[in-house]
Design an enzyme around this catalytic site. Structure first.
Site, PDB file in Angstrom:
ATOM      1  CD  GLN A  66      -2.239  -1.065   2.154  1.00  0.00           C
ATOM      2  OE1 GLN A  66      -3.542  -0.505   2.968  1.00  0.00           O
ATOM      3  NE2 GLN A  66      -1.666  -1.648   3.985  1.00  0.00           N
TER       4      GLN A  66
ATOM      5  CG  HIS B  31      -3.257   2.638  -2.151  1.00  0.00           C
ATOM      6  ND1 HIS B  31      -2.747   2.359  -0.498  1.00  0.00           N
ATOM      7  CD2 HIS B  31      -4.022   1.777  -2.144  1.00  0.00           C
ATOM      8  CE1 HIS B  31      -3.382   1.510  -0.404  1.00  0.00           C
ATOM      9  NE2 HIS B  31      -3.902   1.348  -1.534  1.00  0.00           N
TER      10      HIS B  31
ATOM     11  N   GLY C 187       2.558  -4.174   8.880  1.00  0.00           N
ATOM     12  CA  GLY C 187       2.923  -3.013   9.728  1.00  0.00           C
ATOM     13  C   GLY C 187       1.287  -1.942   8.512  1.00  0.00           C
TER      14      GLY C 187
ATOM     15  CG  ASN D 114       0.190  -3.793  13.828  1.00  0.00           C
ATOM     16  OD1 ASN D 114       0.844  -2.706  14.477  1.00  0.00           O
ATOM     17  ND2 ASN D 114      -1.030  -3.640  12.761  1.00  0.00           N
TER      18      ASN D 114
HETATM   19  C1  BV8 Z   1     -11.795   2.343  -3.380  1.00  0.00           C
HETATM   20  C2  BV8 Z   1      -2.050   7.008  -1.367  1.00  0.00           C
HETATM   21  C3  BV8 Z   1     -13.323   2.655  -5.480  1.00  0.00           C
HETATM   22  C4  BV8 Z   1      -1.855   8.304  -0.779  1.00  0.00           C
HETATM   23  C5  BV8 Z   1      -3.641   5.536  -0.004  1.00  0.00           C
HETATM   24  C6  BV8 Z   1     -16.146   4.157   3.741  1.00  0.00           C
HETATM   25  C7  BV8 Z   1     -16.118   2.774   4.213  1.00  0.00           C
HETATM   26  C8  BV8 Z   1     -15.055   2.078   4.379  1.00  0.00           C
HETATM   27  C9  BV8 Z   1     -14.848   2.453   2.575  1.00  0.00           C
HETATM   28  C10 BV8 Z   1     -14.738   3.709   1.934  1.00  0.00           C
HETATM   29  C11 BV8 Z   1     -15.643   4.999   2.553  1.00  0.00           C
HETATM   30  N1  BV8 Z   1     -15.662   5.743   1.545  1.00  0.00           N
HETATM   31  C12 BV8 Z   1     -14.861   5.556   0.435  1.00  0.00           C
HETATM   32  C13 BV8 Z   1     -14.509   4.468   1.365  1.00  0.00           C
HETATM   33  C14 BV8 Z   1     -13.075   3.960   0.133  1.00  0.00           C
HETATM   34  C15 BV8 Z   1     -12.125   4.333   0.697  1.00  0.00           C
HETATM   35  C16 BV8 Z   1     -11.558   4.036   1.446  1.00  0.00           C
HETATM   36  O1  BV8 Z   1     -10.718   2.861   1.998  1.00  0.00           O
HETATM   37  N2  BV8 Z   1     -11.738   5.000   2.540  1.00  0.00           N
HETATM   38  C17 BV8 Z   1     -11.186   4.677   4.420  1.00  0.00           C
HETATM   39  C18 BV8 Z   1     -10.028   5.354   4.491  1.00  0.00           C
HETATM   40  C19 BV8 Z   1     -12.707   5.053   4.633  1.00  0.00           C
HETATM   41  N3  BV8 Z   1     -10.677   3.608  -0.006  1.00  0.00           N
HETATM   42  C20 BV8 Z   1     -10.597   4.220  -1.584  1.00  0.00           C
HETATM   43  O2  BV8 Z   1     -10.988   4.879  -2.185  1.00  0.00           O
HETATM   44  C21 BV8 Z   1      -9.267   3.452  -2.644  1.00  0.00           C
HETATM   45  N4  BV8 Z   1     -10.287   3.541  -3.332  1.00  0.00           N
HETATM   46  O3  BV8 Z   1     -12.236   2.420  -2.686  1.00  0.00           O
HETATM   47  O4  BV8 Z   1     -12.200   3.023  -4.852  1.00  0.00           O
HETATM   48  C22 BV8 Z   1     -13.489   2.690  -7.258  1.00  0.00           C
HETATM   49  C23 BV8 Z   1     -13.562   1.361  -7.948  1.00  0.00           C
HETATM   50  C24 BV8 Z   1     -13.913   1.184  -8.875  1.00  0.00           C
HETATM   51  C25 BV8 Z   1     -13.638   2.600  -9.569  1.00  0.00           C
HETATM   52  C26 BV8 Z   1     -13.380   3.738  -8.950  1.00  0.00           C
HETATM   53  C27 BV8 Z   1     -13.103   3.887  -7.689  1.00  0.00           C
HETATM   54  C28 BV8 Z   1      -8.096   3.671  -3.109  1.00  0.00           C
HETATM   55  C29 BV8 Z   1      -7.726   4.135  -1.477  1.00  0.00           C
HETATM   56  C30 BV8 Z   1      -6.226   4.958  -1.822  1.00  0.00           C
HETATM   57  C31 BV8 Z   1      -5.832   5.637  -1.075  1.00  0.00           C
HETATM   58  N5  BV8 Z   1      -4.178   6.068  -1.605  1.00  0.00           N
HETATM   59  N6  BV8 Z   1      -2.189   6.290  -0.481  1.00  0.00           N
HETATM   60  C32 BV8 Z   1      -0.740   8.206  -0.576  1.00  0.00           C
HETATM   61  O5  BV8 Z   1       0.073   7.575  -0.375  1.00  0.00           O
HETATM   62  O6  BV8 Z   1       0.058   9.595  -0.677  1.00  0.00           O
HETATM   63  S1  BV8 Z   1      -4.395   5.142   1.351  1.00  0.00           S
HETATM   64  C33 BV8 Z   1      -3.355   5.473   2.581  1.00  0.00           C
HETATM   65  O7  BV8 Z   1      -3.389   4.358   3.823  1.00  0.00           O
HETATM   66  C34 BV8 Z   1      -1.666   4.845   2.270  1.00  0.00           C
HETATM   67  O8  BV8 Z   1      -1.226   4.522   1.216  1.00  0.00           O
HETATM   68  C35 BV8 Z   1      -0.833   3.973   3.190  1.00  0.00           C
HETATM   69  O9  BV8 Z   1      -1.097   2.882   3.108  1.00  0.00           O
HETATM   70  C36 BV8 Z   1      -3.069   2.820   3.585  1.00  0.00           C
HETATM   71  C37 BV8 Z   1      -3.053   2.797   4.394  1.00  0.00           C
HETATM   72  O10 BV8 Z   1      -2.578   2.651   5.709  1.00  0.00           O
HETATM   73  P1  BV8 Z   1      -1.421   1.841   6.681  1.00  0.00           P
HETATM   74  O11 BV8 Z   1      -0.954   1.534   5.424  1.00  0.00           O
HETATM   75  O12 BV8 Z   1      -2.750   1.350   7.095  1.00  0.00           O
HETATM   76  O13 BV8 Z   1      -1.228   3.004   7.273  1.00  0.00           O
HETATM   77  P2  BV8 Z   1      -1.552   3.388   8.865  1.00  0.00           P
HETATM   78  O14 BV8 Z   1      -0.842   4.515   9.223  1.00  0.00           O
HETATM   79  O15 BV8 Z   1      -3.228   3.507   9.089  1.00  0.00           O
HETATM   80  O16 BV8 Z   1      -1.180   1.889  10.165  1.00  0.00           O
HETATM   81  C38 BV8 Z   1       0.707   2.024   9.758  1.00  0.00           C
HETATM   82  C39 BV8 Z   1       0.798   0.084  11.040  1.00  0.00           C
HETATM   83  O17 BV8 Z   1       1.397  -0.430  11.153  1.00  0.00           O
HETATM   84  C40 BV8 Z   1      -0.584   0.613  12.109  1.00  0.00           C
HETATM   85  O18 BV8 Z   1      -1.514  -0.387  12.523  1.00  0.00           O
HETATM   86  C41 BV8 Z   1       1.103   0.623  13.439  1.00  0.00           C
HETATM   87  O19 BV8 Z   1       0.882   0.341  13.862  1.00  0.00           O
HETATM   88  C42 BV8 Z   1       1.880  -0.235  12.705  1.00  0.00           C
HETATM   89  N7  BV8 Z   1       2.684   0.499  12.780  1.00  0.00           N
HETATM   90  C43 BV8 Z   1       3.565   1.512  12.969  1.00  0.00           C
HETATM   91  N8  BV8 Z   1       4.961   1.218  12.997  1.00  0.00           N
HETATM   92  C44 BV8 Z   1       5.371  -0.073  13.349  1.00  0.00           C
HETATM   93  C45 BV8 Z   1       4.017  -0.821  12.199  1.00  0.00           C
HETATM   94  N9  BV8 Z   1       3.584  -2.462  12.642  1.00  0.00           N
HETATM   95  C46 BV8 Z   1       5.308  -3.101  12.979  1.00  0.00           C
HETATM   96  N10 BV8 Z   1       6.466  -2.344  13.119  1.00  0.00           N
HETATM   97  C47 BV8 Z   1       6.485  -1.281  13.685  1.00  0.00           C
HETATM   98  N11 BV8 Z   1       7.454  -0.384  13.398  1.00  0.00           N
END
Ligand code: BV8
Length: 222
Positions: A88, A106, A165, A191
């Site tokens: 991602q 992504h 992660g 994680n």
């Molecule tokens: C789509 C690019 C359809 C930008 C990113 C309502 C409900 C459900 C879903 C939706 C909704 N409304 C809209 C949606 C869909 C939406 C979505 O999911 N929204 C959510 C937020 C509510 N998704 C989309 O829009 C996707 N597209 O659905 O399209 C479609 C189909 C056909 C035609 C047209 C459209 C597109 C999603 C992509 C968005 N872009 N990134 C950029 O990066 O600049 S997402 C962004 O969040 C990043 O890419 C990141 O990867 C991603 C997820 O976050 P995580 O990687 O999990 O990071 P996070 O900080 O959250 O967590 C870190 C984790 O690591 C933690 O758990 C932590 O404990 C752990 N950690 C920390 N340190 C360590 C560790 N683990 C181990 N060791 C460590 N040291």
């Protein structure tokens, strides 16, 4: 040798010095997600968005892959095409560690896309903030993710699925564990704390410790 699918999120790059997306203040590098990671945000203020991604791209030159990235490259060297890495993340740390079987679902920070023609260009510099022809080749919220068909095929054949992660917040990546499970795979999460999603095993600890340990265990078994 088992078919292995690995999904990574920003947590795997945290120990390299790149920040994760949902920090304590819920802001993303001080910005609201909708302002910098949606097509609407880009249309409303392309200068802000170019500035945001230019800063992230510059940051990428200052960091290195960590032991977790290298361990996954080592696993791919042993498993070859029986391992597929879906990330991602838009950083290039997996590539720089030597992984090649990658779906960057992504998009990628070091690629820009021509808005009119769709042409992709490898780009590691700043984009001129007033440029209206090019955008980051990054999947924003509301946009279709990249390579989903390939990922679905790999998940259908997986014997083991490992999520590393990732908070499991974002769709469709947060569906992969359940899809792999339904296809008969064992599912493992690495994680700092368990995410909300269901896994057969949860390995708690920093990726730089847990990922090498998991890879060593897999290579010993095979
Ligand atoms: C789509 C690019 C359809 C930008 C990113 C309502 C409900 C459900 C879903 C939706 C909704 N409304 C809209 C949606 C869909 C939406 C979505 O999911 N929204 C959510 C937020 C509510 N998704 C989309 O829009 C996707 N597209 O659905 O399209 C479609 C189909 C056909 C035609 C047209 C459209 C597109 C999603 C992509 C968005 N872009 N990134 C950029 O990066 O600049 S997402 C962004 O969040 C990043 O890419 C990141 O990867 C991603 C997820 O976050 P995580 O990687 O999990 O990071 P996070 O900080 O959250 O967590 C870190 C984790 O690591 C933690 O758990 C932590 O404990 C752990 N950690 C920390 N340190 C360590 C560790 N683990 C181990 N060791 C460590 N040291």
């Amino acid at each position: 040798m088992p078919n292995v699918v690995v999904l990574t999120g920003s947590g795997i790059s945290a120990e390299s010095g790149l920040s994760t997306f949902r920090g304590p203040d819920g802001l993303w590098e001080g910005h609201r997600v909708q302002d910098v990671a949606t097509p609407e945000g880009f249309a409303a203020n392309p200068v802000l968005v170019h500035r945001f991604y230019n800063r992230l791209r510059r940051r990428l030159h200052e960091v290195e892959p960590n032991a977790a990235h290298h361990a996954l490259a080592k696993l791919e060297a042993a498993l070859g095409h029986q391992m597929h890495l879906v990330t991602q993340n838009i950083d290039d740390l997996h590539q720089r560690a030597g992984s090649t079987q990658i779906t960057a679902m992504h998009g990628e920070l070091n690629t820009i896309r021509n808005i009119a023609t769709g042409q992709l260009l490898s780009w590691t510099h700043d984009v001129v903030e007033t440029d209206q022809q090019w955008r980051p080749h990054v999947v924003w919220f509301g946009e279709r993710t990249i390579g989903l068909e390939t990922v679905a095929e790999k998940l259908a054949q997986a014997d083991l699925f490992v999520a590393i992660g990732t908070s499991g917040t974002v769709y469709p990546a947060n569906q992969f564990a359940a899809i792999a499970k339904a296809a008969g795979a064992t599912t493992v999460e690495i994680n700092l704390k368990p995410s909300e999603l269901a896994f057969d095993q949860t390995w708690i600890g920093p990726a730089t410790e847990q990922v090498p340990a998991l890879v060593d265990a897999l290579l010993k078994d095979s």
